[in-house]
Each structure stands twice: as structure tokens, then as C-alpha cells.
Design a protein around this motif. Structure first.
Motif, mmCIF file in Angstrom:
data_model
loop_
_atom_site.group_PDB
_atom_site.id
_atom_site.type_symbol
_atom_site.label_atom_id
_atom_site.label_comp_id
_atom_site.label_asym_id
_atom_site.label_seq_id
_atom_site.Cartn_x
_atom_site.Cartn_y
_atom_site.Cartn_z
ATOM 1 N N ALA A 11 0.805 -1.219 0.000
ATOM 2 C CA ALA A 11 0.000 0.000 0.000
ATOM 3 C C ALA A 11 0.840 1.273 0.000
ATOM 4 O O ALA A 11 0.584 2.191 -0.795
ATOM 5 N N VAL A 12 1.841 1.338 0.860
ATOM 6 C CA VAL A 12 2.627 2.569 0.979
ATOM 7 C C VAL A 12 3.469 2.803 -0.283
ATOM 8 O O VAL A 12 3.462 3.911 -0.847
ATOM 9 N N ALA A 13 4.154 1.769 -0.730
ATOM 10 C CA ALA A 13 4.991 1.909 -1.933
ATOM 11 C C ALA A 13 4.138 2.219 -3.150
ATOM 12 O O ALA A 13 4.511 3.044 -3.997
ATOM 13 N N LEU A 14 2.963 1.580 -3.235
ATOM 14 C CA LEU A 14 2.084 1.820 -4.379
ATOM 15 C C LEU A 14 1.540 3.242 -4.358
ATOM 16 O O LEU A 14 1.485 3.907 -5.397
ATOM 17 N N GLU A 15 1.171 3.733 -3.186
ATOM 18 C CA GLU A 15 0.669 5.109 -3.090
ATOM 19 C C GLU A 15 1.752 6.097 -3.520
ATOM 20 O O GLU A 15 1.472 7.055 -4.243
ATOM 21 N N ASN A 16 2.981 5.847 -3.100
ATOM 22 C CA ASN A 16 4.092 6.731 -3.506
ATOM 23 C C ASN A 16 4.286 6.702 -5.023
ATOM 24 O O ASN A 16 4.543 7.732 -5.638
ATOM 25 N N ASP A 17 4.169 5.517 -5.622
ATOM 26 C CA ASP A 17 4.307 5.408 -7.072
ATOM 27 C C ASP A 17 3.143 6.083 -7.794
ATOM 28 O O ASP A 17 3.330 6.707 -8.852
ATOM 29 N N VAL A 54 1.456 8.655 -6.751
ATOM 30 C CA VAL A 54 1.680 10.104 -6.671
ATOM 31 C C VAL A 54 2.601 10.564 -7.802
ATOM 32 O O VAL A 54 2.364 11.595 -8.435
ATOM 33 N N ARG A 55 3.638 9.753 -8.088
ATOM 34 C CA ARG A 55 4.594 10.113 -9.139
ATOM 35 C C ARG A 55 4.131 9.659 -10.526
ATOM 36 O O ARG A 55 4.651 10.109 -11.537
ATOM 37 N N GLY A 56 3.186 8.735 -10.575
ATOM 38 C CA GLY A 56 2.708 8.198 -11.849
ATOM 39 C C GLY A 56 3.625 7.142 -12.450
ATOM 40 O O GLY A 56 3.428 6.720 -13.587
ATOM 41 N N GLN A 57 4.596 6.694 -11.693
ATOM 42 C CA GLN A 57 5.531 5.675 -12.160
ATOM 43 C C GLN A 57 6.257 5.048 -10.974
ATOM 44 O O GLN A 57 6.231 5.588 -9.884
ATOM 45 N N GLY A 58 6.871 3.918 -11.209
ATOM 46 C CA GLY A 58 7.638 3.243 -10.168
ATOM 47 C C GLY A 58 7.534 1.738 -10.291
ATOM 48 O O GLY A 58 6.713 1.201 -11.051
ATOM 49 N N GLU A 59 8.394 1.076 -9.535
ATOM 50 C CA GLU A 59 8.482 -0.378 -9.618
ATOM 51 C C GLU A 59 7.198 -1.066 -9.170
ATOM 52 O O GLU A 59 6.738 -2.017 -9.814
ATOM 53 N N THR A 60 6.594 -0.600 -8.091
ATOM 54 C CA THR A 60 5.363 -1.224 -7.595
ATOM 55 C C THR A 60 4.220 -1.021 -8.581
ATOM 56 O O THR A 60 3.447 -1.937 -8.845
ATOM 57 N N LEU A 61 4.134 0.157 -9.143
ATOM 58 C CA LEU A 61 3.106 0.439 -10.142
ATOM 59 C C LEU A 61 3.313 -0.400 -11.399
ATOM 60 O O LEU A 61 2.362 -0.910 -11.997
ATOM 61 N N MET A 62 4.578 -0.602 -11.766
ATOM 62 C CA MET A 62 4.885 -1.422 -12.938
ATOM 63 C C MET A 62 4.498 -2.884 -12.685
ATOM 64 O O MET A 62 3.942 -3.545 -13.563
ATOM 65 N N THR A 63 4.754 -3.370 -11.462
ATOM 66 C CA THR A 63 4.365 -4.738 -11.124
ATOM 67 C C THR A 63 2.849 -4.890 -11.159
ATOM 68 O O THR A 63 2.323 -5.869 -11.691
ATOM 69 N N LEU A 64 2.139 -3.912 -10.635
ATOM 70 C CA LEU A 64 0.673 -3.947 -10.677
ATOM 71 C C LEU A 64 0.173 -3.976 -12.119
ATOM 72 O O LEU A 64 -0.742 -4.723 -12.453
ATOM 73 N N SER A 65 0.794 -3.186 -12.966
ATOM 74 C CA SER A 65 0.361 -3.163 -14.368
ATOM 75 C C SER A 65 0.598 -4.510 -15.042
ATOM 76 O O SER A 65 -0.221 -4.955 -15.849
ATOM 77 N N LYS A 66 1.695 -5.179 -14.686
ATOM 78 C CA LYS A 66 1.942 -6.510 -15.251
ATOM 79 C C LYS A 66 0.931 -7.516 -14.726
ATOM 80 O O LYS A 66 0.461 -8.374 -15.464
ATOM 81 N N MET A 67 0.590 -7.421 -13.448
ATOM 82 C CA MET A 67 -0.406 -8.334 -12.877
ATOM 83 C C MET A 67 -1.758 -8.155 -13.539
ATOM 84 O O MET A 67 -2.518 -9.104 -13.684
ATOM 85 N N MET A 68 -2.065 -6.920 -13.958
ATOM 86 C CA MET A 68 -3.369 -6.638 -14.548
ATOM 87 C C MET A 68 -3.320 -6.616 -16.069
ATOM 88 O O MET A 68 -4.296 -6.235 -16.709
ATOM 89 N N ASN A 69 -2.166 -7.026 -16.629
ATOM 90 C CA ASN A 69 -2.006 -7.072 -18.088
ATOM 91 C C ASN A 69 -2.341 -5.724 -18.715
ATOM 92 O O ASN A 69 -3.195 -5.603 -19.584
ATOM 93 N N CYS A 70 -1.651 -4.703 -18.225
ATOM 94 C CA CYS A 70 -1.998 -3.327 -18.584
ATOM 95 C C CYS A 70 -0.732 -2.547 -18.949
ATOM 96 O O CYS A 70 0.358 -2.850 -18.472
ATOM 97 N N ASN A 71 -0.890 -1.533 -19.750
ATOM 98 C CA ASN A 71 0.219 -0.646 -20.099
ATOM 99 C C ASN A 71 0.562 0.189 -18.869
ATOM 100 O O ASN A 71 -0.283 0.932 -18.362
ATOM 101 N N SER A 72 1.797 0.085 -18.385
ATOM 102 C CA SER A 72 2.179 0.756 -17.139
ATOM 103 C C SER A 72 2.125 2.280 -17.268
ATOM 104 O O SER A 72 1.783 2.959 -16.296
ATOM 105 N N ASP A 73 2.435 2.814 -18.423
ATOM 106 C CA ASP A 73 2.372 4.272 -18.603
ATOM 107 C C ASP A 73 0.937 4.784 -18.490
ATOM 108 O O ASP A 73 0.662 5.771 -17.809
#
Length: 153
Positions: free
Chosen positions: A91-97, A99-118
Motif C-alpha cells: 500500500a505505501v509503496a504503491l501510493e508513492n508510485d 503520486v509520481r505516476g511511475q515506479g516499480e510497484t506500479l509497474m508490477t501492478l500493471s503486469k499483474m493486470m495485463n496493462c500498459n504501465s504508462d
């Protein structure tokens, strides 16, 4: 001994059929027999071969594939729970990502959801204030992400 030879022949034939049909799997499609071992071996080739594909699907691999998201059966029935657990546990790392619109946790979430991370990053960043209003942010992250991702859960 005859059973071992027969098993080796069946295994070799399904393995080689899988290797030849790999191009069919790249588009994620399967034939009229549905997903499972038959879909892996024969893909979406039309004709009577689908009868054999259906027989292979009936070996129990199809049920396993539908439950786990393997054997060309699409997303797992457990995928939504895994994604929610990931969002809760990070939760904390994802919220930080977000806020910035990018990051490792957000990228992992996008892969889990089969989604374009950008696209996911920009969408979640633009909706930050509506997502993090207090409790149940996990549900709002999921709802917002599902609007832009192909995996529904």
C-alpha cells in the motif's frame, strides 16, 4: 514396458504439437474445443482436429488451467484476489508510485493486470484524490485500474 513406450509417444507427440502450434498461442486464441491441453497442442486449427483437442482437454488439465490461468485459459479465477493482496501488501509503496505516476510497484501492478504501465500510471495519478479519500483505497485502486486494463477482477 509397453505402457512406458506408449506414454513416451503420447508425450512426444503432444510436445511436438505444442511446439508447432506456438504461433497460435501468441494471439491467445483457442479453437472450438476451448482452452486446456488440446488448445496448447492444436490451437485454433479448424476441422476434425478439434475433436482430438477436446479429448485432450478432458484429461483434467482444462480445469486446472481455468483455475490457475494456465493452459491458454486466460486469467486465473484467483487473479483478482492476488491483485488485491498485492495492493494491500504494498500500500505505501504503491501510493508513492501513484503520486509520481511511475515506479516499480506500479509497474508490477500493471503486469499483474495485463496493462500498459504508462497508461495505468497516468490514470491512477490523475485520480489520486478520488482514490485516497480514507478507507477502502484498495477497492478504488482496483476499480480505477480495471477501467484501463484488460484483466477484470
Amino acid at each position: 514396458m509397453k505402457k512406458m513406450i506408449l506414454a513416451a509417444i503420447v508425450l512426444a507427440s503432444t510436445s511436438s504439437a505444442f511446439a508447432f502450434s506456438k504461433g497460435d498461442l501468441s494471439n491467445g486464441s483457442y479453437g472450438t474445443a476451448g482452452c486446456g491441453l488440446g488448445a496448447l497442442a492444436f490451437g485454433n486449427k479448424s476441422g476434425p482436429i478439434q475433436i482430438f483437442a477436446s479429448t485432450l482437454n478432458g484429461t483434467g488439465v482444462q480445469t486446472f488451467g481455468m483455475s490457475t490461468g494456465t493452459s491458454n485459459c486466460g486469467p486465473s479465477v484467483f487473479a483478482a484476489n492476488e491483485t488485491k493482496a498485492f495492493i494491500d501488501n504494498n500500500a505505501v509503496a504503491l501510493e508513492n508510485d501513484i503520486v509520481r505516476g511511475q515506479g516499480e510497484t506500479l509497474m508490477t501492478l500493471s503486469k499483474m493486470m495485463n496493462c500498459n504501465s504508462d497508461v495505468l500510471g497516468v490514470t491512477l495519478k490523475n485520480n489520486y484524490k478520488s482514490i485516497y479519500t480514507g478507507e477502502q483505497s484498495t477497492e478504488r485502486v482496483m476499480e480505477t485500474a480495471q477501467k484501463v486494463c484488460s484483466v477484470k477482477g
